[in-house]
Structure formats: structure tokens, C-alpha cells
Design an enzyme around this catalytic site. Structure first.
Site, PDB file in Angstrom:
ATOM      1  N   ASN A 177      -2.862  -3.807  -3.309  1.00  0.00           N
ATOM      2  CA  ASN A 177      -1.978  -2.859  -3.962  1.00  0.00           C
ATOM      3  C   ASN A 177      -2.679  -1.516  -3.863  1.00  0.00           C
ATOM      4  OD1 ASN A 177      -0.452  -1.168  -5.529  1.00  0.00           O
ATOM      5  ND2 ASN A 177      -0.175  -2.648  -7.190  1.00  0.00           N
ATOM      6  N   PRO A 212      -5.610   3.477  -6.697  1.00  0.00           N
ATOM      7  CA  PRO A 212      -5.712   4.443  -7.789  1.00  0.00           C
ATOM      8  C   PRO A 212      -4.717   4.229  -8.909  1.00  0.00           C
ATOM      9  CG  PRO A 212      -4.704   5.417  -5.845  1.00  0.00           C
ATOM     10  CD  PRO A 212      -5.216   4.066  -5.437  1.00  0.00           C
TER      11      PRO A 212
HETATM   12  O1  LIG Z   1       4.252  -0.492  -8.076  1.00  0.00           O
HETATM   13  C1  LIG Z   1       3.045  -0.380  -7.764  1.00  0.00           C
HETATM   14  O2  LIG Z   1       2.187  -1.250  -8.005  1.00  0.00           O
HETATM   15  C2  LIG Z   1       2.547   0.889  -7.053  1.00  0.00           C
HETATM   16  C3  LIG Z   1       1.540   1.584  -7.879  1.00  0.00           C
HETATM   17  C4  LIG Z   1       1.363   2.925  -7.859  1.00  0.00           C
HETATM   18  O3  LIG Z   1       0.334   3.482  -8.526  1.00  0.00           O
HETATM   19  C5  LIG Z   1       2.350   3.829  -7.217  1.00  0.00           C
HETATM   20  O4  LIG Z   1       1.747   5.050  -6.740  1.00  0.00           O
HETATM   21  C6  LIG Z   1       3.104   3.133  -6.106  1.00  0.00           C
HETATM   22  O5  LIG Z   1       4.127   3.954  -5.597  1.00  0.00           O
HETATM   23  C7  LIG Z   1       3.667   1.803  -6.626  1.00  0.00           C
END
Ligand SMILES: O=C(O)[C@@H]1C=C(O)[C@@H](O)[C@H](O)C1
Length: 147
Positions: A74, A10
Site C-alpha cells: 500500500n 506515507p
Molecule cells: O486507500 C488507501 O489505502 C490509499 C492511502 C492513501 O494514503 C492515499 O494517498 C491513497 O490515494 C489511497
């Protein structure tokens, strides 16, 4: 041919304009283009996807069984909350690298918990968009060593 799925969770569709001081200014489509170029250099197949829905991400992981050899995930904020994604990875037994653009361990305490790390081969975080190509190289090497 070795095939790797890069799956994004997301809010990553907003990269480029979303808190650039944290996530950088590279868009997700630019990251995809960079990954496609590296995949071509490595001679590996690459799929690249993003969803804001936890269930859709679970479905993509299920679908990757039998079609992809490795997963780079991710999971965004679901990293810190999703037992469902952890179980999906365990269920499919696809080698997985957890990836983050930011260094989650240098941020708010709630980002220090990762359900994905428990079932991942390794974790790459804090290198911004470059982390995606680092993860591609790492996964290609991991899969080659496993053959
Ligand atoms: O650093 C990133 O790619 C991650 C991306 C997100 O959207 C966060 O909610 C995570 O905590 C970290």
C-alpha cells in the site's frame, strides 16, 4: 517457508484517526496483528513495515529480493506518482499485490492513476482493513500456484 512482506507508505501510520470516514478506524498496529494471525494460519512468514519516505520504501523493496517471496504494497499517495517504486518492483521481480483501504477509483481523479498497478500481479482496494488479509490469502495462493 514462504515469506511475504507487507509494506505501507506515507500517512498510513496515522490509520485509526486519519479520516476514519475514508480509511476506517482500525490502527496500523491492529492490522499488523490481524495479518500475523492469518499468516500463522496459512503457515507463512510475514514482515510488516511502514515508511513516509519514498526512498526508504524503495530500499525495503530492494532488500526484499532474496528474503521474501511476495510483496503486498500500500504505497499510499506514492501509488499515484512514483516511477521509482514502479521501477523498484520491476527490478526485483517480486510478485506484488497493490493494496488500498479505499476504492481509489471512486475518489478524486488524481487517485485513479497507479504506477504500481502496471507492475502488480493484481489490485485489491475498497475493503478497508480487511483488504490486508484478503491480499495475504491472494498472495499465498498466487505463490503456491507458481511452485
Ligand atoms: O486507500 C488507501 O489505502 C490509499 C492511502 C492513501 O494514503 C492515499 O494517498 C491513497 O490515494 C489511497
Amino acid at each position: 517457508m514462504t515469506s511475504i512482506l507487507i509494506l505501507n507508505g506515507p500517512n498510513l501510520n496515522l490509520l485509526g484517526t486519519r479520516q476514519p470516514e475514508v480509511y476506517g478506524s482500525t490502527t496500523l498496529s491492529d492490522i499488523e496483528a490481524q495479518c500475523n494471525a492469518v499468516a500463522a494460519e496459512l503457515g507463512i512468514g510475514l514482515s510488516f513495515a511502514q515508511s513516509n519516505a519514498e526512498g526508504a520504501l524503495v530500499d525495503r523493496i530492494h532488500d526484499a529480493r532474496g528474503t521474501h517471496d511476495g510483496l503486498i504494497l500500500n504505497a499510499g499517495a506514492y501509488t499515484h506518482t512514483s516511477i521509482a517504486l514502479m521501477d523498484a518492483i520491476s527490478s526485483t521481480e517480486i510478485p506484488t499485490i497493490e493494496l488500498h483501504l479505499s476504492n481509489i477509483h471512486a475518489r478524486e481523479d488524481f487517485r485513479h492513476t497507479s504506477y504500481i498497478a502496471r507492475v502488480a500481479v493484481g489490485v485489491i482496494c475498497g475493503f478497508g482493513a480487511h483488504g490486508y488479509t484478503l491480499a495475504l490469502h491472494a498472495m499465498a495462493r498466487h505463490l503456491k500456484a507458481a511452485t
